[in-house]
Write an enzyme that holds these catalytic residues in place. Structure first.
Site, PDB file in Angstrom:
ATOM      1  N   PRO A  32      -1.315   2.717  15.849  1.00 31.58           N
ATOM      2  CA  PRO A  32      -1.419   4.124  15.815  1.00 31.58           C
ATOM      3  C   PRO A  32      -2.876   4.621  16.231  1.00 31.58           C
ATOM      4  CG  PRO A  32      -0.616   3.431  13.494  1.00 31.58           C
ATOM      5  CD  PRO A  32      -1.233   2.247  14.335  1.00 31.58           C
ATOM      6  N   ARG A  53      -2.054  -0.387  -5.939  1.00 32.08           N
ATOM      7  CA  ARG A  53      -3.056  -1.126  -6.724  1.00 32.08           C
ATOM      8  C   ARG A  53      -2.841  -1.151  -8.254  1.00 32.08           C
ATOM      9  NH1 ARG A  53      -8.679  -0.464  -3.422  1.00 32.08           N
ATOM     10  NH2 ARG A  53      -7.874   1.355  -2.666  1.00 32.08           N
ATOM     11  N   LYS A  95      -9.832  -3.918  11.763  1.00 32.13           N
ATOM     12  CA  LYS A  95      -8.381  -3.950  12.186  1.00 32.13           C
ATOM     13  C   LYS A  95      -8.218  -4.923  13.304  1.00 32.13           C
ATOM     14  CE  LYS A  95      -5.714  -1.477  10.935  1.00 32.13           C
ATOM     15  NZ  LYS A  95      -5.197  -1.711   9.609  1.00 32.13           N
ATOM     16  N   ILE A 122      -0.066   7.152   5.166  1.00 27.48           N
ATOM     17  CA  ILE A 122       1.218   6.797   6.071  1.00 27.48           C
ATOM     18  C   ILE A 122       2.418   5.956   5.561  1.00 27.48           C
ATOM     19  CG2 ILE A 122       1.762   5.432   8.000  1.00 27.48           C
ATOM     20  CD1 ILE A 122      -1.237   5.922   9.005  1.00 27.48           C
ATOM     21  N   GLY A 164       0.788  -1.238   0.069  1.00 28.03           N
ATOM     22  CA  GLY A 164       0.035  -0.002  -0.113  1.00 28.03           C
ATOM     23  C   GLY A 164       1.022   1.363   0.219  1.00 28.03           C
TER      24      GLY A 164
HETATM   25  P1  NAP Z   1      -4.840   5.564   3.038  1.00 30.68           P
HETATM   26  O1  NAP Z   1      -4.091   6.692   2.517  1.00 30.68           O
HETATM   27  O2  NAP Z   1      -6.316   5.219   2.610  1.00 30.68           O
HETATM   28  O3  NAP Z   1      -4.172   4.102   2.793  1.00 30.68           O
HETATM   29  C1  NAP Z   1      -4.789   2.844   2.417  1.00 30.68           C
HETATM   30  C2  NAP Z   1      -3.860   2.053   1.739  1.00 30.68           C
HETATM   31  O4  NAP Z   1      -4.342   0.872   1.680  1.00 30.68           O
HETATM   32  C3  NAP Z   1      -3.694   2.683   0.300  1.00 30.68           C
HETATM   33  O5  NAP Z   1      -2.537   2.626  -0.113  1.00 30.68           O
HETATM   34  C4  NAP Z   1      -4.699   1.768  -0.348  1.00 30.68           C
HETATM   35  O6  NAP Z   1      -4.318   1.576  -2.129  1.00 30.68           O
HETATM   36  C5  NAP Z   1      -4.567   0.486   0.262  1.00 30.68           C
HETATM   37  N1  NAP Z   1      -5.459  -0.593  -0.112  1.00 30.68           N
HETATM   38  C6  NAP Z   1      -6.931  -0.332   0.367  1.00 30.68           C
HETATM   39  N2  NAP Z   1      -7.610  -1.501  -0.104  1.00 30.68           N
HETATM   40  C7  NAP Z   1      -6.574  -2.140  -1.103  1.00 30.68           C
HETATM   41  C8  NAP Z   1      -6.867  -3.380  -1.836  1.00 30.68           C
HETATM   42  N3  NAP Z   1      -7.921  -4.073  -1.916  1.00 30.68           N
HETATM   43  N4  NAP Z   1      -5.822  -3.918  -2.264  1.00 30.68           N
HETATM   44  C9  NAP Z   1      -4.661  -3.179  -2.001  1.00 30.68           C
HETATM   45  N5  NAP Z   1      -4.406  -2.170  -1.355  1.00 30.68           N
HETATM   46  C10 NAP Z   1      -5.357  -1.626  -0.882  1.00 30.68           C
HETATM   47  O7  NAP Z   1      -4.892   5.529   4.442  1.00 30.68           O
HETATM   48  P2  NAP Z   1      -3.668   5.612   5.678  1.00 30.68           P
HETATM   49  O8  NAP Z   1      -4.503   6.396   6.631  1.00 30.68           O
HETATM   50  O9  NAP Z   1      -2.548   5.797   5.092  1.00 30.68           O
HETATM   51  O10 NAP Z   1      -3.995   4.017   6.160  1.00 30.68           O
HETATM   52  C11 NAP Z   1      -2.757   3.147   6.110  1.00 30.68           C
HETATM   53  C12 NAP Z   1      -2.942   2.050   7.354  1.00 30.68           C
HETATM   54  O11 NAP Z   1      -3.109   2.710   8.617  1.00 30.68           O
HETATM   55  C13 NAP Z   1      -4.326   1.355   7.364  1.00 30.68           C
HETATM   56  O12 NAP Z   1      -3.811  -0.021   7.697  1.00 30.68           O
HETATM   57  C14 NAP Z   1      -4.926   1.774   8.388  1.00 30.68           C
HETATM   58  O13 NAP Z   1      -5.920   1.110   8.825  1.00 30.68           O
HETATM   59  C15 NAP Z   1      -3.909   2.412   9.250  1.00 30.68           C
HETATM   60  N6  NAP Z   1      -4.110   3.413  10.339  1.00 30.68           N
HETATM   61  C16 NAP Z   1      -4.497   4.465   9.815  1.00 30.68           C
HETATM   62  C17 NAP Z   1      -4.907   5.403  10.495  1.00 30.68           C
HETATM   63  C18 NAP Z   1      -5.105   6.827  10.575  1.00 30.68           C
HETATM   64  O14 NAP Z   1      -5.533   7.681  11.220  1.00 30.68           O
HETATM   65  N7  NAP Z   1      -4.796   7.216   9.124  1.00 30.68           N
HETATM   66  C19 NAP Z   1      -4.940   5.351  12.130  1.00 30.68           C
HETATM   67  C20 NAP Z   1      -4.577   3.997  12.730  1.00 30.68           C
HETATM   68  C21 NAP Z   1      -4.099   3.144  11.647  1.00 30.68           C
HETATM   69  P3  NAP Z   1      -4.386   2.864  -2.987  1.00 30.68           P
HETATM   70  O15 NAP Z   1      -3.278   3.695  -2.759  1.00 30.68           O
HETATM   71  O16 NAP Z   1      -4.657   2.059  -4.025  1.00 30.68           O
HETATM   72  O17 NAP Z   1      -5.992   3.474  -2.549  1.00 30.68           O
END
Ligand code: NAP
Length: 345
Positions: A189, A33, A165, A13, A8
């Site tokens: 986080p 993706r 999660k 992040i 991803g």
């Molecule tokens: P984000 O920018 O939406 O990133 C999500 C990532 O997952 C993107 O790269 C997305 O790909 C990928 N993804 C989603 N569905 C997918 C699929 N079917 N196959 C392959 N890749 C897929 O959000 P983020 O905030 O950086 O989150 C990243 C991680 O941190 C996640 O695991 C989230 O649960 C965790 N997290 C986030 C927060 C927060 O507050 N932001 C807090 C705690 C934990 P695309 O780039 O192609 O869309």
């Protein structure tokens, strides 16, 4: 550690994780993706130009069995961040959240099991796997949650993102404990904010800050408390977890917990009246009337509105050496980046 896979890699992040790994001299494989989504990967392409031969991009989807295999070849570490993170506009939680989170974790870790070079997996879980609703903390001493806690209050119908999660992290531990070649280190986080390396607007963190400062909440905000952490600290924690052989277990990442109103106040101190910031706290009865229009169900409000809690971040400091950015810097840097990108006026 020489070669690291980040799943991803185009995410909010993960983009910072990729950047810090490159700065620290690692060779990075990153999955996205689609290699043809220019808007999602242009910042990664710029990193490829800056760090010639050090960043390789691959296509992979969480739901395609074996699709991470090729990207993992020769890597000693896998940082698995890919997982859908959205709360608004959800139609089918099983399909949109649970399946990609859970099957995706299985898919990535099955490939880890099949790749002899991998020694360490760093998983991006969440504080959402520690607690579901704020009332969960009322049963704890000083209303403080720590890494021994597991979210047992979320389900497919109530807080499904948190449920996704939780089941994904539990599955990761189960798979890790069934073998002894690689070890698992988990990053949990709290809500992440801070400048984005891309101009994408589809991420929940980015949308939250845009709504906070862009006007939609200017009439007032509910009395909700959040754990908050800087995206750069979260990314650094992943790199530390990858590099430190002694690191182990789960790590809550949270600078502090703050209410909406406290966040607005921090922004007011820096930006004064130049932004249409929330005017103050909405009365509870009004939140119950208009909450559902903003996707806040009564069930959610009952278990979260007005409830204060804390998250114990000690392990992140002692086991990983994380140093936290003050939340006001996190927020203000994020707003400055959005202004520069023309996302807000
Ligand atoms: P984000 O920018 O939406 O990133 C999500 C990532 O997952 C993107 O790269 C997305 O790909 C990928 N993804 C989603 N569905 C997918 C699929 N079917 N196959 C392959 N890749 C897929 O959000 P983020 O905030 O950086 O989150 C990243 C991680 O941190 C996640 O695991 C989230 O649960 C965790 N997290 C986030 C927060 C927060 O507050 N932001 C807090 C705690 C934990 P695309 O780039 O192609 O869309």
């Amino acid at each position: 550690m020489k070669q690291v896979l980040v799943t991803g890699g185009s995410g909010y992040i993960a983009s910072w994780v990729v950047k810090y790994l490159l700065e620290d001299g690692y060779t990075v494989h990153a999955t996205v993706r689609s290699l043809s989504s220019a808007d999602k990967i242009s910042h990664l392409k710029a990193m490829q130009d800056q760090y010639k031969g050090k960043l390789k991009l691959f296509e992979a989807d969480l739901l395609d069995e074996g699709s991470f295999q090729e990207s993992m070849e020769g890597c000693d570490t896998v940082i698995h961040t890919a997982s859908p993170f959205f709360i608004k506009g959800l139609k089918d939680a099983q399909k949109q959240l649970i399946d990609p989170a859970l099957q995706g974790t299985r898919n990535v870790l099955n490939s880890v099991n099949a790749t002899n070079s991998v020694q360490r997996v760093v998983l991006t879980s969440s504080v959402a796997a520690i607690m579901g609703d704020n009332v969960d903390a009322l049963e704890k001493a000083n209303n403080t949650m720590d890494e021994s806690d597991w979210n047992s209050s979320s389900s497919l119908s109530h807080q499904p993102y948190s449920y996704s999660k939780t089941v994904a992290e539990r599955e990761a531990w189960k798979i890790a404990e069934a073998q002894d070649r690689w070890d698992l280190v988990v990053i949990n986080p709290a809500f992440v904010m801070g400048p984005s390396l891309s101009n994408r607007m589809d991420g929940t963190s980015v949308q939250f800050v845009r709504d906070l400062v862009g006007g939609p909440l200017k009439s007032g905000v509910p009395d909700l408390t959040f754990g908050i952490v800087d995206v750069r600290d979260v990314a650094r924690a992943h790199v530390l977890a990858a590099a430190n052989k002694k690191a182990s277990g789960r790590h809550i990442l949270c600078a502090d917990t703050k209410t909406f109103v406290e966040l607005a106040q921090m922004l007011k101190e820096r930006f004064g009246r130049t932004l249409p910031l929330p005017r103050g706290q909405l009365p509870t009865f009004m939140v119950y009337i208009i909450g559902p229009l903003f996707g806040l169900s009564w069930g959610f409000l009952k278990k979260n509105l007005g409830v204060r809690y804390k998250l114990d971040n000690t392990r992140s400091k002692t086991d990983l050496g994380v140093a936290y950015t003050p939340i006001s810097d996190t927020l203000c840097d994020h707003v400055e980046q959005m202004k520069e990108a023309g996302i807000i006026g």
